[in-house]
Design an enzyme around this catalytic site. Sequence first.
Site, mmCIF file in Angstrom:
data_model
loop_
_atom_site.group_PDB
_atom_site.id
_atom_site.type_symbol
_atom_site.label_atom_id
_atom_site.label_comp_id
_atom_site.label_asym_id
_atom_site.label_seq_id
_atom_site.Cartn_x
_atom_site.Cartn_y
_atom_site.Cartn_z
ATOM 1 N N CYS A 127 5.881 -19.948 -15.350
ATOM 2 C CA CYS A 127 5.471 -20.790 -14.219
ATOM 3 C C CYS A 127 4.601 -19.932 -13.289
ATOM 4 C CB CYS A 127 6.708 -21.326 -13.486
ATOM 5 S SG CYS A 127 7.527 -20.129 -12.407
ATOM 6 N N HIS A 152 14.294 -16.446 -12.560
ATOM 7 C CA HIS A 152 13.716 -16.914 -13.817
ATOM 8 C C HIS A 152 13.745 -15.747 -14.803
ATOM 9 C CE1 HIS A 152 11.271 -20.646 -12.322
ATOM 10 N NE2 HIS A 152 12.471 -20.604 -11.808
ATOM 11 N N GLU A 206 11.578 -14.279 -16.688
ATOM 12 C CA GLU A 206 10.542 -13.242 -16.607
ATOM 13 C C GLU A 206 10.779 -12.314 -15.414
ATOM 14 O OE1 GLU A 206 10.118 -16.530 -16.871
ATOM 15 O OE2 GLU A 206 8.300 -17.051 -17.995
ATOM 16 N N CYS A 259 6.277 -16.804 -12.006
ATOM 17 C CA CYS A 259 6.446 -15.743 -13.012
ATOM 18 C C CYS A 259 5.093 -15.161 -13.439
ATOM 19 C CB CYS A 259 7.227 -16.273 -14.198
ATOM 20 S SG CYS A 259 8.945 -16.655 -13.746
#
Lengths: 155, 155
Positions: A82, A52, A54, A85
């Site tokens: 999320c 992801h 991040e 993250c």
Amino acid sequence: MEEADFMRRAIALSCDGVAEGGGPFGAVVVKDGVVVGEGRNAVVPGRDPTAHAEVVAIRAACARLGTHDLSGAVIYTSCEPCPMCLGAVWWARIAEIVYGNDRADAAAIGFDDAAIYQEVCLPIPARTLPLRRLMAAEAFEGFRRWQARPDKVPY
Amino acid sequence: MEEADFMRRAIALSCDGVAEGGGPFGAVVVKDGVVVGEGRNAVVPGRDPTAHAEVVAIRAACARLGTHDLSGAVIYTSCEPCPMCLGAVWWARIAEIVYGNDRADAAAIGFDDAAIYQEVCLPIPARTLPLRRLMAAEAFEGFRRWQARPDKVPY
């Protein structure tokens, strides 16, 4: 660079993510007014479910700065993190999160962020993803060794 | 190999983690009865706050199998996953989690797992780690491009 510039860069990275076959997410880590790590979603093109934006940005910042500790940094992300993250941001000791889209926006275009937020807050027996405990007594051995190690580095 | 062997391997990896200067956590991903990915905590030695055992094991399994999708796999981990790792397991579509120590055990030796579980369940204004929304209208551009892409691959 100002705050809007950092967010604009995160948004541009989110568009790059889509162009490359990943999800529409981008992020930058800023320390002392300077971008020290960038990331865009690369789950599908990178064949990595943890890629992801991040997480990628945090790993890049840590590689660049040579530390697991990003205390005092701010992360600008095109979407509310999320739970994976958010956890990564917490463990990195980042001081603040600035985000554009939110989990409801993400859910509306088919991403699981809101569902994972629900899941993570449920007691284990109520979860969708089953968890089962096994060999707890044996598993404590690692914790015993950690506690016994005089030069351990907490993080 | 049986289930106890998989957990024993995760526990051995947790001890390796301590020996190498990392935290006391180990994990293996098992698919069709075979270990396809192993991980031990490498946050401090690897200078990577995301290098938790589960994340490392998932990334290793995905690299080996050439996919971001571990549907049908089981993860054996020496400790209940933190929210970051639970999110990683979810996104990887792993079917089940088998764990040894739990979040309370981890908290008792100084790890933040329980605190992050509390944090992630709070509404944003009540959080310890501040989140602030910025430029939501501009940030939607990535989502628009995602929706417009005919060959997008959801994950």
